[in-house]
Design a protein around this motif. Sequence first.
Motif, PDB file in Angstrom:
ATOM      1  N   UNK A 409       0.819  -1.211   0.000  1.00 31.79           N
ATOM      2  CA  UNK A 409       0.000   0.000   0.000  1.00 31.79           C
ATOM      3  C   UNK A 409       0.853   1.261   0.000  1.00 31.79           C
ATOM      4  N   UNK A 410       2.057   1.176   0.547  1.00 27.28           N
ATOM      5  CA  UNK A 410       2.953   2.328   0.493  1.00 27.28           C
ATOM      6  C   UNK A 410       3.399   2.608  -0.936  1.00 27.28           C
ATOM      7  N   UNK A 411       3.337   1.611  -1.800  1.00 31.06           N
ATOM      8  CA  UNK A 411       3.724   1.784  -3.204  1.00 31.06           C
ATOM      9  C   UNK A 411       2.577   2.265  -4.079  1.00 31.06           C
ATOM     10  N   UNK A 412       1.344   2.279  -3.544  1.00 32.42           N
ATOM     11  CA  UNK A 412       0.201   2.704  -4.356  1.00 32.42           C
ATOM     12  C   UNK A 412       0.253   4.196  -4.643  1.00 32.42           C
ATOM     13  N   UNK A 413      -0.140   4.564  -5.851  1.00 32.34           N
ATOM     14  CA  UNK A 413      -0.432   5.957  -6.160  1.00 32.34           C
ATOM     15  C   UNK A 413      -1.880   6.182  -5.738  1.00 32.34           C
ATOM     16  N   UNK A 414      -2.084   6.917  -4.662  1.00 33.92           N
ATOM     17  CA  UNK A 414      -3.434   7.075  -4.118  1.00 33.92           C
ATOM     18  C   UNK A 414      -4.283   8.071  -4.902  1.00 33.92           C
ATOM     19  N   UNK A 446       3.515 -11.256 -14.854  1.00 38.14           N
ATOM     20  CA  UNK A 446       2.346 -10.683 -15.506  1.00 38.14           C
ATOM     21  C   UNK A 446       2.167  -9.239 -15.078  1.00 38.14           C
ATOM     22  N   UNK A 447       0.933  -8.829 -14.866  1.00 40.40           N
ATOM     23  CA  UNK A 447       0.672  -7.474 -14.408  1.00 40.40           C
ATOM     24  C   UNK A 447      -0.555  -7.438 -13.506  1.00 40.40           C
ATOM     25  N   UNK A 448      -0.557  -6.507 -12.574  1.00 36.33           N
ATOM     26  CA  UNK A 448      -1.671  -6.254 -11.662  1.00 36.33           C
ATOM     27  C   UNK A 448      -1.996  -4.767 -11.699  1.00 36.33           C
ATOM     28  N   UNK A 449      -3.262  -4.434 -11.866  1.00 36.53           N
ATOM     29  CA  UNK A 449      -3.705  -3.048 -11.829  1.00 36.53           C
ATOM     30  C   UNK A 449      -4.520  -2.857 -10.546  1.00 36.53           C
ATOM     31  N   UNK A 450      -4.050  -1.994  -9.651  1.00 36.28           N
ATOM     32  CA  UNK A 450      -4.660  -1.822  -8.339  1.00 36.28           C
ATOM     33  C   UNK A 450      -5.242  -0.414  -8.209  1.00 36.28           C
ATOM     34  N   UNK A 451      -6.441  -0.342  -7.661  1.00 40.36           N
ATOM     35  CA  UNK A 451      -7.134   0.922  -7.478  1.00 40.36           C
ATOM     36  C   UNK A 451      -6.569   1.687  -6.279  1.00 40.36           C
ATOM     37  N   UNK A 452      -6.833   2.981  -6.180  1.00 43.38           N
ATOM     38  CA  UNK A 452      -6.362   3.738  -5.019  1.00 43.38           C
ATOM     39  C   UNK A 452      -6.954   3.263  -3.691  1.00 43.38           C
ATOM     40  N   UNK A 453      -8.096   2.567  -3.741  1.00 39.68           N
ATOM     41  CA  UNK A 453      -8.703   2.073  -2.509  1.00 39.68           C
ATOM     42  C   UNK A 453      -8.266   0.651  -2.168  1.00 39.68           C
ATOM     43  N   UNK A 454      -7.213   0.168  -2.833  1.00 40.98           N
ATOM     44  CA  UNK A 454      -6.638  -1.118  -2.460  1.00 40.98           C
ATOM     45  C   UNK A 454      -7.385  -2.330  -2.970  1.00 40.98           C
ATOM     46  N   UNK A 455      -8.207  -2.177  -3.998  1.00 43.38           N
ATOM     47  CA  UNK A 455      -8.897  -3.305  -4.612  1.00 43.38           C
ATOM     48  C   UNK A 455      -8.339  -3.538  -6.015  1.00 43.38           C
ATOM     49  N   UNK A 456      -8.391  -4.786  -6.436  1.00 44.86           N
ATOM     50  CA  UNK A 456      -7.845  -5.153  -7.734  1.00 44.86           C
ATOM     51  C   UNK A 456      -8.781  -4.674  -8.844  1.00 44.86           C
ATOM     52  N   UNK A 457      -8.225  -3.956  -9.809  1.00 42.92           N
ATOM     53  CA  UNK A 457      -9.001  -3.533 -10.970  1.00 42.92           C
ATOM     54  C   UNK A 457      -8.929  -4.570 -12.081  1.00 42.92           C
ATOM     55  N   UNK A 458      -7.735  -5.095 -12.326  1.00 40.72           N
ATOM     56  CA  UNK A 458      -7.566  -6.093 -13.390  1.00 40.72           C
ATOM     57  C   UNK A 458      -6.207  -6.754 -13.236  1.00 40.72           C
ATOM     58  N   UNK A 459      -6.053  -7.917 -13.865  1.00 40.32           N
ATOM     59  CA  UNK A 459      -4.782  -8.645 -13.841  1.00 40.32           C
ATOM     60  C   UNK A 459      -4.669  -9.437 -15.126  1.00 40.32           C
TER      61      UNK A 459
END
Length: 480
Positions: A409-414, A446-459
């Motif tokens: 979560x520290x790596x997320x762009x919020x 592969x790749x993971x796309x994570x939302x600012x609220x910490x939920x997975x958008x796509x992978x």
Amino acid sequence: MNAPAEIPVLVVGAGPTGLTAALELSRLGVPVRIVDRAAAASPESRALAVQARTLELLRVRGVGTEMLPLGNKAGAAALYAGGRKLAPIELHRMASDFNYILMLAQSETERLLAERIECQGVKVERGVEVTAVRGLADHAEVTLRSSGGSEESVRAAYVIAADGPHSTLRKSLGLQFPGRTLPHNYVLADLHVDGDIAQDQVSIFLARNGFIALFPMGEGRFRVMATDPDEVAGQMGEPTVEHIQLLYDRVAHIPARLHSMNWSSRFRINSRHMKTLRSGRVFFGGDAAHVHSPAGGQGMNLGIQDMINLTWKLAMVLDGRAKPELLDTYSSERLPVIRKLIRFTEIGTRIFNSTNVLVHAIRIRIAPKALGRNRIQNTAASMFGQLSADYRGGEFGAGDRVPDVDGLYDALDLSALTLFTDDGAALDVARRWDGVVSTRADRGGGWLLVRPDGYLAAAGDAGDVRALERLLERWFVAPV
């Protein structure tokens, strides 16, 4: 009345829900006003439990860590009946760094949130109430009246209604609040308890004539909630410490003296929620949108998480990075979570409240057997901590909670979506969507796309970026 003042977002209500909205919007650079009809913040603790999911989300927003030394940690919820301990719900099983319930007075949560938004340039305007609201195609017009009687018209691009269960905004817009009032009488109190009551767990005593639950606040102070089917505490006025002592003595087998009560109240449980969380330019969250049994200490957390879901979407729409349709996913994602939680709390309330002899006998026999199973323990702990809430089946992406492990979560762009990958094809897509997508190195293949609220958008797998491109094109605006 002067010409309407203009603001991107007006937040109505300065409880935890409204304060979280102002916290996030101001952090994201959105000009916001927050008003509350009360002249001052309430000193009462009211909501008490801060759950694991809330702490995960607030930590990276500059508040969660400050809460920890101020609260008291409960790592279990123990059930007692017939003079013995039936079983604990082992909250420490939660798959989170915050594997407990943090008992912290709502007044302290509100203070920390308010101080944080002040640091971000926003101050709660108190003694200001909404007297009228009119929703138009491209904005909402809200009339505000101060405690001195002066009126002001505000033109807001969007309004967030966090003004409690008797929401003026909800009523002004003619929106329904369907549900029911449960039949049981309750008392609530904050007081001190002298006795051998654990300070690191919630203690719930079940009996044929009701139940009493003690939530440890630290240093011998407890929040006490009890059902009162026989009206031992009467019907009028605030229950006295003597009333609470009577309710305790007839249910609990551990001797204890209750004293030094700070406040008390009596109440009935309403179980209600709106059918949509949006009406044009007005969004609803917290108690303005849903109320339910306090079983499990879920309510305040639900409202805070409403706003964590909504605000990043609102910020991206306002600055032109997302399409307005993205805002519709707020209601479609949060309503299933709300409905599930209301069902959970109603079932728990019915089980704990029943004075039926047969039901009492069954729950005494079943509880130890059920809670002796790892699967049930893990499920119960996850539900209590709101870690099991997800947005699967929604229109926007995968919807799974992404665990906050190894500093993720520290790596997320919020303020944007975060793409974790070293895959060249995925990185090429991210470059075309700069400002909407930030990238972080990840050697998972592969790749993971994570939302600012910490939920997975796509992978997706390495080289296969079709799902990534489809999601971005559906909801966002490509930079020129």
